[in-house]
Scaffold this motif. Structure first.
Motif, PDB file in Angstrom:
ATOM      1  N   ASN A  15       9.401   3.413   5.471  1.00 34.64           N
ATOM      2  CA  ASN A  15       9.240   1.993   5.143  1.00 34.64           C
ATOM      3  C   ASN A  15      10.584   1.299   5.084  1.00 34.64           C
ATOM      4  OD1 ASN A  15       7.754  -0.429   3.949  1.00 34.64           O
ATOM      5  ND2 ASN A  15       9.263  -0.015   2.338  1.00 34.64           N
ATOM      6  N   PHE A  16      10.616   0.093   5.641  1.00 38.43           N
ATOM      7  CA  PHE A  16      11.755  -0.799   5.449  1.00 38.43           C
ATOM      8  C   PHE A  16      11.240  -2.230   5.487  1.00 38.43           C
ATOM      9  CE2 PHE A  16      15.503  -3.239   7.058  1.00 38.43           C
ATOM     10  CZ  PHE A  16      16.266  -3.104   5.898  1.00 38.43           C
ATOM     11  N   ASP A  43      11.772   5.196   1.865  1.00 42.00           N
ATOM     12  CA  ASP A  43      12.181   3.801   1.984  1.00 42.00           C
ATOM     13  C   ASP A  43      13.661   3.740   2.356  1.00 42.00           C
ATOM     14  OD1 ASP A  43      11.614   0.829   1.315  1.00 42.00           O
ATOM     15  OD2 ASP A  43      13.455   1.299   0.232  1.00 42.00           O
ATOM     16  N   SER A  46      14.693  -1.159   0.941  1.00 38.67           N
ATOM     17  CA  SER A  46      14.032  -2.466   1.097  1.00 38.67           C
ATOM     18  C   SER A  46      14.416  -3.432  -0.018  1.00 38.67           C
ATOM     19  CB  SER A  46      12.512  -2.278   1.104  1.00 38.67           C
ATOM     20  OG  SER A  46      12.101  -1.503   2.203  1.00 38.67           O
ATOM     21  N   SER A  50       8.928  -4.348  -1.439  1.00 39.22           N
ATOM     22  CA  SER A  50       8.279  -3.082  -1.101  1.00 39.22           C
ATOM     23  C   SER A  50       8.438  -2.049  -2.209  1.00 39.22           C
ATOM     24  CB  SER A  50       8.873  -2.495   0.186  1.00 39.22           C
ATOM     25  OG  SER A  50       8.629  -3.304   1.293  1.00 39.22           O
ATOM     26  N   LEU A  51       9.629  -1.982  -2.771  1.00 37.70           N
ATOM     27  CA  LEU A  51       9.894  -0.967  -3.788  1.00 37.70           C
ATOM     28  C   LEU A  51       9.019  -1.154  -5.018  1.00 37.70           C
ATOM     29  CD1 LEU A  51      13.768  -0.419  -3.707  1.00 37.70           C
ATOM     30  CD2 LEU A  51      11.958   1.175  -3.050  1.00 37.70           C
ATOM     31  N   TRP A  67       8.559   9.592  -3.659  1.00 40.89           N
ATOM     32  CA  TRP A  67       9.268   8.578  -2.899  1.00 40.89           C
ATOM     33  C   TRP A  67      10.780   8.653  -3.115  1.00 40.89           C
ATOM     34  CZ3 TRP A  67      12.119   4.472  -5.049  1.00 40.89           C
ATOM     35  CH2 TRP A  67      12.017   4.345  -6.439  1.00 40.89           C
ATOM     36  N   SER A  69      14.390   6.174  -2.006  1.00 44.89           N
ATOM     37  CA  SER A  69      14.889   4.949  -1.391  1.00 44.89           C
ATOM     38  C   SER A  69      16.396   5.034  -1.220  1.00 44.89           C
ATOM     39  CB  SER A  69      14.525   3.725  -2.240  1.00 44.89           C
ATOM     40  OG  SER A  69      14.980   2.531  -1.605  1.00 44.89           O
ATOM     41  N   CYS A  96       4.239   2.255   7.679  1.00 47.15           N
ATOM     42  CA  CYS A  96       3.831   1.432   6.542  1.00 47.15           C
ATOM     43  C   CYS A  96       2.898   0.290   6.934  1.00 47.15           C
ATOM     44  CB  CYS A  96       5.060   0.885   5.816  1.00 47.15           C
ATOM     45  SG  CYS A  96       6.024  -0.294   6.795  1.00 47.15           S
TER      46      CYS A  96
END
Length: 207
Positions: A15-16, A43, A46, A50-51, A67, A69, A96
């Protein structure tokens, strides 16, 4: 090889800045009627909200969601990072902005349990827009036509397999390796060809 419903399925989700879609993607995994699963979200730092979504669901489902990041070198790098961290017997990669249909993981687990020699499998996949409405149905029909007629020589010419419908056994990486981080645009096609060169896939004729 684990059988009898004990296969753990690990889904890696890069995800970004996917705040508009990631909640639906996460829920499509967590809401599956298959208990033995884990979702690893990678991640890339972001800053769009999103986070907050990821943290909410990770707190709500601490036994299912892991998760991390931090910055990465792109999608392939993020997926490779996740693959190295997960614990499942079966691995999948869901972006995502993609979603699984209800019951998808149970069908996948059943296939692998029934076909212990198969190392990877693909299924059908339809295309949706940002509101989850089906679009480009002719492309879906085109892909489905070739999915039923899979052979390696055809795949060398046509990329008709949808990445979000592909699942594989974790031990396949010993022979095939991970995604090529240099391939920013064709990493999926490259990986499918590498898989196909070593193992014939199975096919689940369902979405």
């Amino acid at each position: 090889m684990k059988t009898g419903g004990n296969l753990k399925i690990s889904v890696v989700m890069p995800n970004f800045n996917g705040v508009n879609y990631i909640e639906r993607a996460i829920k499509s995994v967590i809401d599956q009627d298959y208990p033995n699963l884990e979702l690893f979200i990678k991640d890339a730092g972001s800053r769009d909200g999103s986070l907050e979504v990821i943290k909410y669901y990770a707190k709500k489902y601490p036994k299912k969601i892991i998760w991390v990041s931090n910055k990465d070198k792109g999608q392939s790098d993020a997926v490779n990072f996740g693959i190295k961290k997960v614990h499942g017997d079966i691995i999948a990669w869901l972006n995502c902005d993609d979603v699984y249909k209800p019951g998808a993981l149970k069908k996948v687990a059943k296939f692998f349990e029934s076909h212990p020699k198969n190392m990877w499998v693909f299924g059908k996949c339809d295309i949706i827009d940002g509101d989850d409405k089906e679009i480009r149905s002719l492309i879906t029909l085109y892909k489905n036509f070739w999915l039923k007629r899979y052979n390696y020589q055809t795949l060398l010419i046509l990329n008709f397999i949808s990445q979000m419908g592909v699942f594989w056994r974790k031990e396949i990486h010993k022979q095939v390796g991970l995604l090529d981080p240099i391939q920013f645009y064709v990493m999926v096609y490259d990986y499918l060809l590498r898989l196909s060169r070593v193992y014939n896939p199975g096919f689940i004729a369902q979405y």
